[in-house]
Design an enzyme around this catalytic site. Structure first.
Site, mmCIF file in Angstrom:
data_model
loop_
_atom_site.group_PDB
_atom_site.id
_atom_site.type_symbol
_atom_site.label_atom_id
_atom_site.label_comp_id
_atom_site.label_asym_id
_atom_site.label_seq_id
_atom_site.Cartn_x
_atom_site.Cartn_y
_atom_site.Cartn_z
ATOM 1 N N PHE A 125 0.841 -1.197 0.000
ATOM 2 C CA PHE A 125 0.000 0.000 0.000
ATOM 3 C C PHE A 125 0.879 1.252 0.000
ATOM 4 O O PHE A 125 1.899 1.305 0.702
ATOM 5 C CB PHE A 125 -0.917 -0.003 1.229
ATOM 6 C CG PHE A 125 -1.980 1.051 1.170
ATOM 7 C CD1 PHE A 125 -3.063 0.905 0.339
ATOM 8 C CD2 PHE A 125 -1.871 2.211 1.923
ATOM 9 C CE1 PHE A 125 -4.048 1.889 0.260
ATOM 10 C CE2 PHE A 125 -2.840 3.196 1.855
ATOM 11 C CZ PHE A 125 -3.929 3.036 1.014
ATOM 12 N N ASP A 202 1.230 -4.997 8.570
ATOM 13 C CA ASP A 202 0.066 -4.154 8.327
ATOM 14 C C ASP A 202 -1.143 -5.078 8.232
ATOM 15 O O ASP A 202 -1.220 -5.921 7.338
ATOM 16 C CB ASP A 202 0.258 -3.366 7.025
ATOM 17 C CG ASP A 202 -0.897 -2.412 6.730
ATOM 18 O OD1 ASP A 202 -2.031 -2.676 7.179
ATOM 19 O OD2 ASP A 202 -0.669 -1.408 6.025
ATOM 20 N N TYR A 227 -11.749 0.942 10.448
ATOM 21 C CA TYR A 227 -12.921 1.413 9.704
ATOM 22 C C TYR A 227 -13.320 0.491 8.558
ATOM 23 O O TYR A 227 -14.316 0.750 7.880
ATOM 24 C CB TYR A 227 -12.698 2.835 9.165
ATOM 25 C CG TYR A 227 -11.447 3.031 8.343
ATOM 26 C CD1 TYR A 227 -11.402 2.662 7.009
ATOM 27 C CD2 TYR A 227 -10.319 3.605 8.908
ATOM 28 C CE1 TYR A 227 -10.258 2.850 6.262
ATOM 29 C CE2 TYR A 227 -9.169 3.806 8.171
ATOM 30 C CZ TYR A 227 -9.139 3.417 6.843
ATOM 31 O OH TYR A 227 -7.993 3.599 6.107
ATOM 32 N N LYS A 228 -12.591 -0.591 8.338
ATOM 33 C CA LYS A 228 -12.965 -1.540 7.290
ATOM 34 C C LYS A 228 -13.809 -2.654 7.893
ATOM 35 O O LYS A 228 -14.978 -2.461 8.208
ATOM 36 C CB LYS A 228 -11.702 -2.091 6.620
ATOM 37 C CG LYS A 228 -10.822 -1.034 5.946
ATOM 38 C CD LYS A 228 -9.605 -1.674 5.313
ATOM 39 C CE LYS A 228 -8.595 -0.647 4.807
ATOM 40 N NZ LYS A 228 -9.126 0.176 3.713
ATOM 41 N N ARG A 376 -12.272 -4.378 -7.094
ATOM 42 C CA ARG A 376 -12.269 -5.103 -5.825
ATOM 43 C C ARG A 376 -13.703 -5.267 -5.352
ATOM 44 O O ARG A 376 -14.466 -4.303 -5.309
ATOM 45 C CB ARG A 376 -11.477 -4.355 -4.748
ATOM 46 C CG ARG A 376 -10.002 -4.316 -4.952
ATOM 47 C CD ARG A 376 -9.275 -3.853 -3.698
ATOM 48 N NE ARG A 376 -9.920 -2.734 -3.024
ATOM 49 C CZ ARG A 376 -9.430 -2.136 -1.943
ATOM 50 N NH1 ARG A 376 -8.301 -2.558 -1.412
ATOM 51 N NH2 ARG A 376 -10.053 -1.120 -1.386
#
Length: 416
Positions: A125, A202, A227-228, A376
């Site tokens: 990322f 991560d 938050y995912k 995705r």
């Protein structure tokens, strides 16, 4: 004519032990196929209620409310620890994922003096790569970038080949943000330890989606967002993990008063707390922190074993639909086919992925786009049903089959 895939979805949903959790989320438009919970999770009803009550507490109690509000970071951390396979007192809410990654990376490098190399993935990322590059530039270090391919995870053998006595830190994502490929956390950690390096993971696409097993792998350090799949809400604070035996040995670079022993003594010297709180910095976000707490509580209640099993079921079902419906229309599955090596999202390659994504949204499907040329599709297990997967992919099939996506422009940023 009977649709066998619809019948399969109904059977799978009828046997779903987590089906009751869907009713505990705010879903205002059930006609939308929301397949982007891997970017932002839905709102738990308990979070809405807690935030309303918390605002009233703020109004009534003012500064006296701090005594009740502050423990949320540690309480949420202990819940997240259960979810990622760590121990109580090894996880705490703090700052953003990027800030936490910086803090722990610098602390790890300081703990390995005389070593001047970081090992990381070239396709990780962007924030992770930028932060490591910045640390290396500031300290005169070198980053050895590993290639994994866009659709796979870094392999332990590739990490092993990059390791030597100069490597201080290995920093990788457990689940690849683009493809959903799962790295061998235990294997990579073991390889790094053989060479005396620390490992920083991560977990942004892992926490609340797959089994992580930090303690079982003797993992050193980790960061992740809430938050995912943890449904903490936009802007919710991230979390960090430090193995208990490492906590007294590491000193993070941002010396803030929330990491200080005897905080309100306001003393002249910084003496870090002898616990996970030594990695805190400043005043925590109370409203967002309690939202993260509620999301973590819901996930911990469901249990990560059941969640991970349903994630494999959802993505496996989506893969079968993609093969049957979408492959003939120019799509290619760009995620691992082995469910044990796949997170809770499935990625599809298509040469016109950006217009397809925009057309899908107009058809009531919300996927996500990632360059180059990939869609995705996220399936958070707590509120996603197999019938939602069927609905989303059938609409995606219609968008592609009719050519409706050609009415939408290519990616205006030129990332395709």
């Amino acid at each position: 004519m009977t649709d066998p895939y619809m019948e399969e979805a109904r059977r799978l949903d009828a046997a779903d032990s987590l089906s009751g959790f869907r009713d505990r989320f705010v879903i205002t438009d059930p006609g939308i196929a929301y397949l982007d919970g891997n970017s932002l999770g839905r709102l738990p009803r308990s979070t809405r209620d807690r935030l309303r009550a918390l605002v009233d507490e703020w109004g009534a109690d003012l500064i006296d409310g701090w005594r009740r509000w502050l423990p949320a970071g540690r309480e949420a951390g202990d819940l997240v620890a259960r979810i990622v396979g760590a121990e109580p007192g090894e996880v705490v809410l703090s700052d953003s994922t990027g800030v936490n990654l910086y803090k722990l990376a610098v602390a790890a490098l300081d703990a390995r003096p005389g070593r001047d190399v970081i090992v990381a993935a070239a396709d990780d990322f962007p924030t992770d790569r930028y932060i490591l590059d910045g640390i290396a530039a500031a300290r005169g270090l070198k980053v050895r970038w590993l290639g994994s391919g866009l659709d796979d995870a870094v392999r332990p053998a590739d990490v092993e080949a990059a390791l030597d006595a100069r490597v201080a830190l290995v920093c990788l994502s457990h689940v690849a943000y683009r493809s959903g490929a799962v790295a061998d956390l235990a294997g990579v950690t073991k390889a790094a330890h053989r060479h005396g390096a620390l490992v920083l993971w991560d977990l942004c696409h892992s926490a609340g989606a797959v089994q992580v097993g930090l303690s079982a792998a003797n993992a050193d350090l980790a960061v992740g967002c809430t938050y995912k799949y943890l449904n903490g809400g936009p802007g919710a604070p991230a979390f960090l993990y430090v193995r208990r035996k490492l906590q007294p040995l590491l000193r993070q670079p941002i010396w803030g008063w929330f990491g200080q022993t005897d905080q309100f003594a306001m003393g002249p010297d910084y003496r870090p707390v002898p616990a996970i709180e030594r990695f805190l910095v400043g005043t925590p976000p109370v409203l967002a922190g309690h939202a993260a707490l509620e999301g973590a509580r819901l996930t911990a209640e469901a249990g990560i074993e059941a969640i991970a099993a349903k994630a494999r079921s959802l993505t496996g079902y989506a893969l079968r639909l993609a093969d049957a419906w979408l492959a003939p229309l120019g799509f290619r599955v760009a995620s691992p086919r082995d469910g044990r090596r796949r997170g809770a999202h499935l990625t599809l390659h298509h040469p016109s992925a950006w217009p397809v994504c925009q057309a899908a949204k107009s058809a009531g499907v919300i996927p996500d786009y990632r360059a180059p040329q990939r869609l995705r599709l996220g399936f958070p297990p707590l509120y996603t049903r197999h019938i939602d997967v069927h609905s989303g992919l059938s609409r995606l099939r219609d968008v592609a089959a009719t050519g409706r996506y050609r009415d939408f422009p290519d990616d205006p940023k030129g990332l395709t």
